[in-house]
Motif scaffolding. Structure first.
Motif, PDB file in Angstrom:
ATOM      1  N   LYS A 228      13.471  15.102   9.280  1.00 18.88           N
ATOM      2  CA  LYS A 228      14.659  14.308   9.522  1.00 18.88           C
ATOM      3  C   LYS A 228      15.599  14.746  10.301  1.00 18.88           C
ATOM      4  O   LYS A 228      16.309  13.722  10.850  1.00 18.88           O
ATOM      5  CB  LYS A 228      15.219  14.305   7.900  1.00 18.88           C
ATOM      6  CG  LYS A 228      14.557  13.081   7.159  1.00 18.88           C
ATOM      7  CD  LYS A 228      15.052  12.735   5.745  1.00 18.88           C
ATOM      8  CE  LYS A 228      14.605  11.644   4.810  1.00 18.88           C
ATOM      9  NZ  LYS A 228      15.356  11.528   3.718  1.00 18.88           N
TER      10      LYS A 228
ATOM     11  N   GLN B  17      16.743  12.367  13.154  1.00 12.98           N
ATOM     12  CA  GLN B  17      18.169  11.866  13.202  1.00 12.98           C
ATOM     13  C   GLN B  17      18.677  12.104  14.478  1.00 12.98           C
ATOM     14  O   GLN B  17      19.357  11.144  15.293  1.00 12.98           O
ATOM     15  CB  GLN B  17      18.978  12.535  12.237  1.00 12.98           C
ATOM     16  CG  GLN B  17      20.323  11.995  12.050  1.00 12.98           C
ATOM     17  CD  GLN B  17      21.200  12.851  11.146  1.00 12.98           C
ATOM     18  OE1 GLN B  17      21.741  13.994  11.273  1.00 12.98           O
ATOM     19  NE2 GLN B  17      21.129  12.402   9.781  1.00 12.98           N
TER      20      GLN B  17
ATOM     21  N   ILE C 262      26.495   6.136  12.597  1.00 13.47           N
ATOM     22  CA  ILE C 262      27.117   6.347  10.940  1.00 13.47           C
ATOM     23  C   ILE C 262      26.067   6.004   9.987  1.00 13.47           C
ATOM     24  O   ILE C 262      25.585   6.712   9.115  1.00 13.47           O
ATOM     25  CB  ILE C 262      28.296   5.584  10.584  1.00 13.47           C
ATOM     26  CG1 ILE C 262      29.485   6.066  11.283  1.00 13.47           C
ATOM     27  CG2 ILE C 262      28.810   5.703   9.127  1.00 13.47           C
ATOM     28  CD1 ILE C 262      30.687   5.392  11.439  1.00 13.47           C
ATOM     29  N   LEU C 263      25.278   4.605  10.267  1.00 10.43           N
ATOM     30  CA  LEU C 263      24.264   4.351   9.508  1.00 10.43           C
ATOM     31  C   LEU C 263      23.189   5.432   9.728  1.00 10.43           C
ATOM     32  O   LEU C 263      22.378   5.770   8.457  1.00 10.43           O
ATOM     33  CB  LEU C 263      23.792   3.093   9.836  1.00 10.43           C
ATOM     34  CG  LEU C 263      24.783   1.836   9.655  1.00 10.43           C
ATOM     35  CD1 LEU C 263      24.076   0.572  10.228  1.00 10.43           C
ATOM     36  CD2 LEU C 263      25.028   1.710   8.167  1.00 10.43           C
ATOM     37  N   TYR C 264      22.688   5.916  10.639  1.00  8.37           N
ATOM     38  CA  TYR C 264      21.691   6.960  10.909  1.00  8.37           C
ATOM     39  C   TYR C 264      22.135   8.068   9.873  1.00  8.37           C
ATOM     40  O   TYR C 264      21.254   8.802   9.082  1.00  8.37           O
ATOM     41  CB  TYR C 264      21.422   7.534  12.275  1.00  8.37           C
ATOM     42  CG  TYR C 264      20.690   6.314  13.029  1.00  8.37           C
ATOM     43  CD1 TYR C 264      19.604   5.479  12.557  1.00  8.37           C
ATOM     44  CD2 TYR C 264      20.893   6.240  14.509  1.00  8.37           C
ATOM     45  CE1 TYR C 264      19.235   4.626  13.335  1.00  8.37           C
ATOM     46  CE2 TYR C 264      20.260   5.250  15.215  1.00  8.37           C
ATOM     47  CZ  TYR C 264      19.318   4.620  14.737  1.00  8.37           C
ATOM     48  OH  TYR C 264      18.716   3.601  15.580  1.00  8.37           O
ATOM     49  N   ILE C 265      23.188   8.721  10.048  1.00  4.41           N
ATOM     50  CA  ILE C 265      23.769   9.891   9.372  1.00  4.41           C
ATOM     51  C   ILE C 265      23.677   9.542   7.720  1.00  4.41           C
ATOM     52  O   ILE C 265      23.208  10.454   6.936  1.00  4.41           O
ATOM     53  CB  ILE C 265      25.017  10.177   9.759  1.00  4.41           C
ATOM     54  CG1 ILE C 265      24.968  10.667  11.274  1.00  4.41           C
ATOM     55  CG2 ILE C 265      25.465  11.294   8.931  1.00  4.41           C
ATOM     56  CD1 ILE C 265      26.338  10.990  11.922  1.00  4.41           C
ATOM     57  N   LYS C 266      24.094   8.392   7.392  1.00  2.69           N
ATOM     58  CA  LYS C 266      23.871   8.215   6.058  1.00  2.69           C
ATOM     59  C   LYS C 266      22.631   7.957   5.389  1.00  2.69           C
ATOM     60  O   LYS C 266      22.392   8.636   4.444  1.00  2.69           O
ATOM     61  CB  LYS C 266      24.919   6.770   5.689  1.00  2.69           C
ATOM     62  CG  LYS C 266      24.809   6.149   4.253  1.00  2.69           C
ATOM     63  CD  LYS C 266      25.636   5.095   4.050  1.00  2.69           C
ATOM     64  CE  LYS C 266      25.478   4.606   2.521  1.00  2.69           C
ATOM     65  NZ  LYS C 266      26.384   5.471   1.591  1.00  2.69           N
ATOM     66  N   PHE C 267      21.761   7.335   6.086  1.00  8.44           N
ATOM     67  CA  PHE C 267      20.428   6.795   5.452  1.00  8.44           C
ATOM     68  C   PHE C 267      19.342   8.254   5.740  1.00  8.44           C
ATOM     69  O   PHE C 267      18.294   8.354   4.914  1.00  8.44           O
ATOM     70  CB  PHE C 267      19.865   5.657   5.919  1.00  8.44           C
ATOM     71  CG  PHE C 267      20.759   4.507   5.335  1.00  8.44           C
ATOM     72  CD1 PHE C 267      20.572   4.243   4.196  1.00  8.44           C
ATOM     73  CD2 PHE C 267      21.367   3.713   6.145  1.00  8.44           C
ATOM     74  CE1 PHE C 267      21.212   3.154   3.317  1.00  8.44           C
ATOM     75  CE2 PHE C 267      22.446   2.950   5.553  1.00  8.44           C
ATOM     76  CZ  PHE C 267      22.137   2.304   4.106  1.00  8.44           C
TER      77      PHE C 267
ATOM     78  N   ARG D 131      20.398  11.324   5.640  1.00  6.60           N
ATOM     79  CA  ARG D 131      20.844  12.413   5.224  1.00  6.60           C
ATOM     80  C   ARG D 131      19.990  13.401   4.349  1.00  6.60           C
ATOM     81  O   ARG D 131      19.398  12.675   3.609  1.00  6.60           O
ATOM     82  CB  ARG D 131      22.124  12.252   4.314  1.00  6.60           C
ATOM     83  CG  ARG D 131      22.922  13.305   3.991  1.00  6.60           C
ATOM     84  CD  ARG D 131      24.288  12.873   3.285  1.00  6.60           C
ATOM     85  NE  ARG D 131      25.145  13.847   3.203  1.00  6.60           N
ATOM     86  CZ  ARG D 131      26.263  14.372   3.879  1.00  6.60           C
ATOM     87  NH1 ARG D 131      26.318  13.667   5.109  1.00  6.60           N
ATOM     88  NH2 ARG D 131      27.077  15.221   3.362  1.00  6.60           N
TER      89      ARG D 131
ATOM     90  N   LYS E  29      18.548  15.648   1.440  1.00  7.73           N
ATOM     91  CA  LYS E  29      18.850  15.694  -0.070  1.00  7.73           C
ATOM     92  C   LYS E  29      19.725  16.899  -0.424  1.00  7.73           C
ATOM     93  O   LYS E  29      20.704  16.755  -1.195  1.00  7.73           O
ATOM     94  CB  LYS E  29      17.617  15.659  -0.860  1.00  7.73           C
ATOM     95  CG  LYS E  29      16.814  14.442  -0.877  1.00  7.73           C
ATOM     96  CD  LYS E  29      15.676  14.831  -1.664  1.00  7.73           C
ATOM     97  CE  LYS E  29      14.857  13.279  -1.691  1.00  7.73           C
ATOM     98  NZ  LYS E  29      13.641  13.109  -2.702  1.00  7.73           N
TER      99      LYS E  29
ATOM    100  N   GLU F  62      23.371  16.104   0.513  1.00  7.17           N
ATOM    101  CA  GLU F  62      23.944  15.014  -0.227  1.00  7.17           C
ATOM    102  C   GLU F  62      25.342  15.077  -1.207  1.00  7.17           C
ATOM    103  O   GLU F  62      26.090  14.373  -1.325  1.00  7.17           O
ATOM    104  CB  GLU F  62      22.873  13.890  -1.190  1.00  7.17           C
ATOM    105  CG  GLU F  62      21.937  13.665  -0.267  1.00  7.17           C
ATOM    106  CD  GLU F  62      20.813  12.850  -1.118  1.00  7.17           C
ATOM    107  OE1 GLU F  62      20.931  12.779  -2.486  1.00  7.17           O
ATOM    108  OE2 GLU F  62      19.819  11.948  -0.511  1.00  7.17           O
TER     109      GLU F  62
END
Length: 275
Positions: free
Chosen positions: A196, A200, A261-266, A268, A270, A273
């Motif tokens: 990931k 990312q 930002i969407l990449y970093i959010k989804f 991320r 575990k 988190e």
């Protein structure tokens, strides 16, 4: 001492990102006399190429990037098995990385033109000429740009993914094999989760470049398939209007930031988190 260590990064951010960003904002919202105005935004919204430029830029990214990621991950998994000749493959496959955008686009233009190599082969086999780059066939023009971009830029995604793949501890894979995990289970539950961070990073970098795509579309199709960076260039150099060009630049930056930002959010991890 900590501030001294990060000072080179701060200097870079201020002079190469902060200053150009401020200048772009001033150009977008102030006229030549320094007075605030929304005139240039109105000009942009009335531009017949604006909506198509947004559409094709986002469409190109949404089509090309998933294809590039899938190819990069598949090839990285294959190369990571150390198959025979993998070193030669690495050198050959990364050749597009050293080519400029113009050079890569020119190569594909010579292949896809009406009298290019591909059409010569088709005609020699008894087929009919395909007008890949004709403005009468925008779907073929778009397809040509996608093919050229996938060829040109998949290597950078591949290199990042392969580097991440090689950091995965072999002990984890071997332990999963001992407990009877299949290759698909190992891929799903061990390899991809640990990849990931690399995925990312690859997506962020590739999206940044995809939003700035210019030479490939410009060389292959001109303004028949407009893109945001191409329109910024056209307004600045041909129409001599840096104000509208600056707005195009801000739109590119805004879209890139939102997608990042969407990449970093989804994507991320575990264990991060709760951070």
């Amino acid at each position: 001492m900590p501030y001294l260590l990060i000072s080179p990064a701060l200097v870079y951010l201020v002079f190469f990102i902060g200053y150009p960003l401020i200048q772009a904002i001033l150009l977008a919202f102030f006229d030549d006399m320094g007075r605030p105005t929304l005139e240039y935004i109105q000009i942009l919204l009335n531009d017949i190429y604006f909506s198509d430029a947004v559409k094709y830029t986002l469409l190109l990214a949404s089509v090309a990037i998933p294809i590039q990621l899938a190819i990069a991950v598949a090839l990285a998994l294959l190369i990571n098995t150390k198959i025979r000749g993998y070193n030669a493959f690495l050198y050959i496959y990364t050749i597009p990385l050293v080519l400029s955008d113009i050079a890569a686009a020119t190569i594909w233009y010579t292949l896809l033109a009406s009298y290019g190599l591909i059409n010569r082969v088709i005609i020699s086999l008894g087929g009919e000429k395909i007008y890949f780059l004709s403005s009468r066939h925008p779907e073929l023009q778009f397809f040509s740009i996608v093919v050229a971009e996938v060829w040109r830029a998949t290597a950078i995604v591949f290199v990042i993914v392969l580097a991440g793949l090689q950091t995965i501890p072999r002990d984890l894979i071997e332990a999963a094999e001992v407990f009877g995990a299949t290759a698909l289970q190992r891929l799903r539950h061990i390899v991809l989760p640990l990849l990931k961070p690399s995925i990312q990073a690859a997506l962020l970098i590739r999206t940044l470049f995809a939003m700035q795509v210019f030479a490939t579309a410009w060389v292959l199709t001109g303004r028949s398939i407009p893109v945001l960076a191409g329109e910024a260039y056209y307004w600045y150099t041909e129409l001599l209007n840096p104000h509208v060009a600056a707005i195009y630049g801000l739109i590119i930056a805004g879209i890139t930031i939102v997608i990042g930002i969407l990449y970093i959010k989804f994507l991320r991890l575990k264990h991060l988190e709760g951070v």
